[in-house]
Design an enzyme around this catalytic site. Sequence first.
Site, mmCIF file in Angstrom:
data_model
loop_
_atom_site.group_PDB
_atom_site.id
_atom_site.type_symbol
_atom_site.label_atom_id
_atom_site.label_comp_id
_atom_site.label_asym_id
_atom_site.label_seq_id
_atom_site.Cartn_x
_atom_site.Cartn_y
_atom_site.Cartn_z
ATOM 1 C CG LEU A 37 -2.182 -1.049 0.920
ATOM 2 C CD1 LEU A 37 -2.994 -0.949 2.176
ATOM 3 C CD2 LEU A 37 -2.928 -0.619 -0.223
ATOM 4 C CG HIS A 55 7.027 0.404 -8.216
ATOM 5 N ND1 HIS A 55 7.526 0.560 -7.237
ATOM 6 C CD2 HIS A 55 6.795 -1.120 -8.402
ATOM 7 C CE1 HIS A 55 7.974 -0.492 -6.565
ATOM 8 N NE2 HIS A 55 7.574 -1.520 -7.696
ATOM 9 C CG ASN A 59 7.827 -3.352 0.855
ATOM 10 O OD1 ASN A 59 6.540 -3.392 1.126
ATOM 11 N ND2 ASN A 59 8.445 -3.872 -0.306
ATOM 12 C CG HIS A 110 6.237 -13.563 -4.480
ATOM 13 N ND1 HIS A 110 7.473 -14.080 -4.054
ATOM 14 C CD2 HIS A 110 6.325 -12.333 -3.944
ATOM 15 C CE1 HIS A 110 7.951 -13.562 -3.557
ATOM 16 N NE2 HIS A 110 7.592 -12.105 -3.277
ATOM 17 C CG ASP A 129 4.244 -9.211 -4.971
ATOM 18 O OD1 ASP A 129 4.035 -7.974 -4.115
ATOM 19 O OD2 ASP A 129 4.961 -9.569 -5.394
ATOM 20 C CG ASN A 176 12.326 -10.005 -6.746
ATOM 21 O OD1 ASN A 176 12.736 -11.171 -7.201
ATOM 22 N ND2 ASN A 176 12.993 -9.508 -5.815
HETATM 23 O O1 DOR Z 1 8.105 -7.309 -7.672
HETATM 24 C C1 DOR Z 1 8.140 -7.231 -6.595
HETATM 25 N N1 DOR Z 1 7.659 -5.833 -5.822
HETATM 26 N N2 DOR Z 1 8.586 -8.052 -5.524
HETATM 27 C C2 DOR Z 1 8.624 -7.838 -4.259
HETATM 28 O O2 DOR Z 1 9.020 -8.740 -3.433
HETATM 29 C C3 DOR Z 1 8.374 -6.064 -3.404
HETATM 30 C C4 DOR Z 1 7.528 -5.713 -4.543
HETATM 31 C C5 DOR Z 1 7.657 -4.222 -4.188
HETATM 32 O O3 DOR Z 1 7.930 -3.863 -3.090
HETATM 33 O O4 DOR Z 1 7.490 -3.387 -5.089
HETATM 34 ZN ZN ZN Z 2 8.160 -10.410 -2.534
#
Ligand code: DOR
Ligand code: ZN
Length: 425
Positions: free
Chosen positions: A59, A307, A90, A230, A303, A276
């Site tokens: 989020l 961005h 994170n 994932h 997931d 990822n």
């Molecule tokens: O693709 C990903 N984006 N994998 C992750 O493990 C973290 C995530 C992110 O926080 O953007």
């Molecule tokens: Zn991850």
Amino acid sequence: MSVVLIKGARILGGDPVDLVLRDGVIAELGPGLRADGATVVDADGLVALPGLVDLHTHLREPGREDAETVYTGSRAAALGGYTAVCAMANTSPVADTAGVVEQVYRLGQEAGLVDVQPIGAVTIGLAGERLAELGAMADSAARVRVFSDDGHCVSDPRLMRRALEYVKAFDGVIAQHAEEPRLTEGAQMHEGEVSARLGLTGWPAVAEESIIARDVLLAEHVGARLHVCHVSTAGSVEIIRVAKARGVRVTAEVTPHHLLLTHTRAESYDPVYKVNPPLRTDADVTALREGLRDGTIDIVATDHAPHAAEDKECEWAYARPGMLGLETALPIVLDVLGDQWDLIAERMSRAPARIAGLDNHGHDLKVGAPANLTLIDPTARWTVEATGLASLSHNTPYAGMTVPGRIVATFLRGVPTVLDGKVQK
Ligand code: DOR
Ligand code: ZN
């Protein structure tokens, strides 16, 4: 308290039935119901599912409110048919203290569109060196039960063992981002023929599989719960299948994108496909689908990784990994599994609610159950538009794709959060 009368919904695709939602629960269920003063929702032809639950949502608040906030992500979730999401740790600052998880929890309650359940970090600052205050987060108002350093792997086996031992005391779970960092230094995409051709550093399947193999052994040794985030490779599915057969307390998730897309997408050099773990091969996709059908993989988790344009619309090597997921998850799963509504309800609502310990979610739609549900038009097809989504960010890999299944309405404790495909706040 508002009363809602839903006319003619097909619960899990069954025969049409009416539902009365009152005082946060399903108060009545049957044919030809009436309710004075109720908001009437015509569900002719619509399928009703228990509200979806996402175990893996980013989020971005606190810290990157330009990419997503708890409020905008909650809107995206409700529009996707979700009534609860687990917010990954994170953020900036990292959700590694009772103070931060309580802040995220409160923001979720204020938004009021889905239940936002914070996930706590396993290690301080996601640095992989010292355990975070797991007990304080568990005892906080946010009642954290899932802990994850997602984005990073808890690669130190001693720390992973300690974390498993710690959370066992309150039946918590460690959700591992399985990536042996020494095997993925500089990695840009799946290691294979496409990475070789494109000259991009590869992220080998064994980097994921070696951590999962280690962690199921640690979970078995400790007797604690492990959840694998994932899962992306055929080998990982096989390891989890064997571990489950041995009685290890392991659960696993797969994302919609790993069920649908493959590494050949990188040939476009469009960073929207950078994620990822990376998109893998056709054989991996086949194994993931099989694992999801046979229960080796317990759940679909999005997931959802918004961005900002500056972090995504740049050269492949500099782009952040991650894709939007909340508003497209159900359509993609419907595309992959077909209209197996009971299986979809299990993988996207009941099982994730159980794993996360969300007692008010993932219930069958029966009298007395919490009125958390979503109504879907299974015959509608729609074309995904990046700027047409509610998320603050636009990094969907499905732009231009026509997908089945439209979420028409969502209800949280009997209150409509989405009606006629429109969010109510
Ligand atoms: O693709 C990903 N984006 N994998 C992750 O493990 C973290 C995530 C992110 O926080 O953007
Ligand atoms: Zn991850």
